[in-house]
Each structure stands twice: as structure tokens, then as C-alpha cells.
Write a protein that holds these residues in place. Sequence first.
Motif, mmCIF file in Angstrom:
data_model
loop_
_atom_site.group_PDB
_atom_site.id
_atom_site.type_symbol
_atom_site.label_atom_id
_atom_site.label_comp_id
_atom_site.label_asym_id
_atom_site.label_seq_id
_atom_site.Cartn_x
_atom_site.Cartn_y
_atom_site.Cartn_z
ATOM 1 N N ARG A 13 -16.067 47.997 -10.838
ATOM 2 C CA ARG A 13 -15.392 46.819 -10.306
ATOM 3 C C ARG A 13 -15.832 45.586 -11.083
ATOM 4 O O ARG A 13 -16.745 45.648 -11.902
ATOM 5 C CB ARG A 13 -15.738 46.595 -8.814
ATOM 6 C CG ARG A 13 -15.362 47.730 -7.888
ATOM 7 C CD ARG A 13 -13.852 47.785 -7.686
ATOM 8 N NE ARG A 13 -13.486 48.700 -6.621
ATOM 9 C CZ ARG A 13 -13.098 49.947 -6.819
ATOM 10 N NH1 ARG A 13 -13.043 50.444 -8.035
ATOM 11 N NH2 ARG A 13 -12.759 50.708 -5.801
ATOM 12 N N LEU A 14 -15.234 44.451 -10.778
ATOM 13 C CA LEU A 14 -15.700 43.156 -11.263
ATOM 14 C C LEU A 14 -16.411 42.478 -10.100
ATOM 15 O O LEU A 14 -15.863 42.387 -9.000
ATOM 16 C CB LEU A 14 -14.546 42.282 -11.750
ATOM 17 C CG LEU A 14 -13.807 42.757 -12.994
ATOM 18 C CD1 LEU A 14 -12.755 41.738 -13.395
ATOM 19 C CD2 LEU A 14 -14.748 43.008 -14.133
ATOM 20 N N TYR A 15 -17.626 42.017 -10.344
ATOM 21 C CA TYR A 15 -18.398 41.344 -9.305
ATOM 22 C C TYR A 15 -17.863 39.934 -9.142
ATOM 23 O O TYR A 15 -17.660 39.217 -10.110
ATOM 24 C CB TYR A 15 -19.873 41.312 -9.704
ATOM 25 C CG TYR A 15 -20.752 40.590 -8.714
ATOM 26 C CD1 TYR A 15 -21.145 41.215 -7.544
ATOM 27 C CD2 TYR A 15 -21.170 39.293 -8.952
ATOM 28 C CE1 TYR A 15 -21.954 40.550 -6.626
ATOM 29 C CE2 TYR A 15 -21.981 38.629 -8.050
ATOM 30 C CZ TYR A 15 -22.365 39.256 -6.889
ATOM 31 O OH TYR A 15 -23.162 38.606 -5.983
ATOM 32 N N ASP A 16 -17.613 39.528 -7.907
ATOM 33 C CA ASP A 16 -17.102 38.189 -7.627
ATOM 34 C C ASP A 16 -18.205 37.322 -7.051
ATOM 35 O O ASP A 16 -18.528 36.273 -7.592
ATOM 36 C CB ASP A 16 -15.907 38.282 -6.680
ATOM 37 C CG ASP A 16 -15.159 36.985 -6.558
ATOM 38 O OD1 ASP A 16 -15.332 36.311 -5.529
ATOM 39 O OD2 ASP A 16 -14.410 36.643 -7.500
ATOM 40 N N SER A 17 -18.787 37.755 -5.932
ATOM 41 C CA SER A 17 -19.841 36.978 -5.283
ATOM 42 C C SER A 17 -20.531 37.856 -4.246
ATOM 43 O O SER A 17 -20.158 39.009 -4.054
ATOM 44 C CB SER A 17 -19.262 35.728 -4.612
ATOM 45 O OG SER A 17 -18.348 36.108 -3.593
ATOM 46 N N GLY A 18 -21.498 37.283 -3.584
ATOM 47 C CA GLY A 18 -22.188 38.018 -2.543
ATOM 48 C C GLY A 18 -22.908 37.076 -1.607
ATOM 49 O O GLY A 18 -23.182 35.924 -1.939
ATOM 50 N N ASP A 19 -23.169 37.564 -0.409
ATOM 51 C CA ASP A 19 -23.974 36.819 0.548
ATOM 52 C C ASP A 19 -24.937 37.804 1.201
ATOM 53 O O ASP A 19 -25.064 38.938 0.736
ATOM 54 C CB ASP A 19 -23.091 36.088 1.568
ATOM 55 C CG ASP A 19 -22.137 37.014 2.318
ATOM 56 O OD1 ASP A 19 -22.510 38.185 2.573
ATOM 57 O OD2 ASP A 19 -21.033 36.581 2.666
ATOM 58 N N THR A 20 -25.578 37.413 2.261
ATOM 59 C CA THR A 20 -26.580 38.286 2.876
ATOM 60 C C THR A 20 -25.974 39.508 3.541
ATOM 61 O O THR A 20 -26.662 40.497 3.752
ATOM 62 C CB THR A 20 -27.405 37.513 3.924
ATOM 63 O OG1 THR A 20 -26.508 36.960 4.895
ATOM 64 C CG2 THR A 20 -28.220 36.420 3.273
ATOM 65 N N GLU A 21 -24.688 39.470 3.833
ATOM 66 C CA GLU A 21 -24.052 40.564 4.550
ATOM 67 C C GLU A 21 -23.221 41.505 3.671
ATOM 68 O O GLU A 21 -23.114 42.681 3.968
ATOM 69 C CB GLU A 21 -23.155 39.997 5.639
ATOM 70 C CG GLU A 21 -23.869 38.966 6.476
ATOM 71 C CD GLU A 21 -23.663 39.184 7.952
ATOM 72 O OE1 GLU A 21 -22.777 39.955 8.298
ATOM 73 O OE2 GLU A 21 -24.414 38.569 8.699
ATOM 74 N N ALA A 22 -22.619 40.971 2.596
ATOM 75 C CA ALA A 22 -21.695 41.783 1.806
ATOM 76 C C ALA A 22 -21.596 41.252 0.382
ATOM 77 O O ALA A 22 -22.020 40.134 0.086
ATOM 78 C CB ALA A 22 -20.305 41.773 2.448
ATOM 79 N N VAL A 23 -21.022 42.104 -0.487
ATOM 80 C CA VAL A 23 -20.674 41.669 -1.836
ATOM 81 C C VAL A 23 -19.147 41.668 -1.926
ATOM 82 O O VAL A 23 -18.473 42.471 -1.284
ATOM 83 C CB VAL A 23 -21.286 42.569 -2.937
ATOM 84 C CG1 VAL A 23 -22.781 42.436 -2.971
ATOM 85 C CG2 VAL A 23 -20.870 44.006 -2.779
ATOM 86 N N VAL A 24 -18.626 40.745 -2.716
ATOM 87 C CA VAL A 24 -17.183 40.642 -2.904
ATOM 88 C C VAL A 24 -16.872 41.130 -4.314
ATOM 89 O O VAL A 24 -17.455 40.656 -5.287
ATOM 90 C CB VAL A 24 -16.698 39.184 -2.707
ATOM 91 C CG1 VAL A 24 -15.197 39.082 -2.938
ATOM 92 C CG2 VAL A 24 -17.072 38.692 -1.316
ATOM 93 N N LEU A 25 -15.951 42.114 -4.385
ATOM 94 C CA LEU A 25 -15.618 42.769 -5.650
ATOM 95 C C LEU A 25 -14.120 42.679 -5.893
ATOM 96 O O LEU A 25 -13.335 42.575 -4.956
ATOM 97 C CB LEU A 25 -16.044 44.238 -5.598
ATOM 98 C CG LEU A 25 -17.495 44.510 -5.216
ATOM 99 C CD1 LEU A 25 -17.698 45.981 -4.901
ATOM 100 C CD2 LEU A 25 -18.421 44.076 -6.335
ATOM 101 N N ARG A 26 -13.724 42.768 -7.163
ATOM 102 C CA ARG A 26 -12.316 42.806 -7.542
ATOM 103 C C ARG A 26 -12.053 44.120 -8.269
ATOM 104 O O ARG A 26 -12.914 44.630 -8.954
ATOM 105 C CB ARG A 26 -11.963 41.646 -8.466
ATOM 106 C CG ARG A 26 -12.076 40.307 -7.789
ATOM 107 C CD ARG A 26 -11.518 39.192 -8.686
ATOM 108 N NE ARG A 26 -11.554 37.937 -7.975
ATOM 109 C CZ ARG A 26 -10.604 37.518 -7.152
ATOM 110 N NH1 ARG A 26 -9.553 38.259 -6.946
ATOM 111 N NH2 ARG A 26 -10.708 36.364 -6.535
ATOM 112 N N GLY A 27 -10.828 44.630 -8.108
ATOM 113 C CA GLY A 27 -10.431 45.793 -8.882
ATOM 114 C C GLY A 27 -10.186 47.065 -8.101
ATOM 115 O O GLY A 27 -9.906 48.094 -8.688
#
Length: 182
Positions: free
Chosen positions: A141-155
Amino acid sequence: MRLANALAALRRNRGLSQADAGDAIGMTSQAWGLYEAGRRPGLFRPDVQDRMTGALGLTREALLTAAGQGPAAGGGNPGVESPGRPFEGAGPTGMRRLRIDDDRLAPWALTGVIVEYAPGRWPRAAQGCVVETDDGQTLVRLYDSGDTEAVVLRGAAGLDSVERLPRARLRGLHAIVARIEP
């Protein structure tokens, strides 16, 4: 690092400064220096090798030979592959490789592209990554962002699709450091 060190040695042997070499191809001395320091990715790519060695009045084969990878150095076929390195699994530097089996990440990477990733290295925003999930899946995937609960991915279903993966499901998230075209 061998390619970067070989590039620096070839430039010095030609009596050129980083500024002179960079000027020959419209690059700043700082950008040239990043390649020589191994801090700018891309020196493994044949088109970048051709461009940079052309600035020195040399060929890519001269760079590969100086790095111990060309035919004159006993390295076999000149190119970007690493002879004797396994396709998948840990290589000598701890890197791993994985082949992409679909076009979800087009145009970033198409079917058949091999990605090399660094286990344990966290990706930067918009950088490719390999995700290992708690159910045994390995995803690219492409990494978008993250916080303490989850990571946000594209693809997941194309580069426009966004998925939020809970951190509890992550077994590993690793930065992709190279794409090798078929």
C-alpha cells in the motif's frame, strides 16, 4: 553504498567537483552530493546511472565495474540486479523483496514490479509500504498517515481509495525503499 562510493571515485578521478558534474546535467552540487552520500534513492536505476555517468563522460558500465558489479569486475551481466540474492526473504542487508500481483497501485507500481522493503523501518507519508496483518495477509500500500488507533493507507482498490487499518491488526508495517521494474 557501493554505487555511491564508485560514483564519487569516478568523479574525483575525472578531476571534477560536485558542482561541475551537477552543472553538466542541470543538477545542483547538493543534489549530486546526496547521490554520492547514498542519501538520495535512485542510483540503482539505469536511467539515473546513464545520466550521472554521462556528466562524467563515462558509461554506466564504468560505474558498475568501479562498484564491483560489472563484467570486468567479475560481476556478470551489468545491470541493477544483485546476483546470488534471493528473490524473497532477507537479503544480505536485511532487506526483503515482494512481487506485486495486481494493478491496484497503478501508476505507482504495476503487476510484476518487485518492491524491496526494510523490515522495521516506518514509512513516510506517500511512501510505499508492506503491511503484515494479524490474519497473515501481506499487503502493498501507500502510507498516508497514522494516529494512536489506526494507520491510513491508500491502494486497497486503487490509489484514490483510502482504508483505515486498526493498529491492533498490524503485525508489521515496513517502508518500501526500492521498486524494481520487470
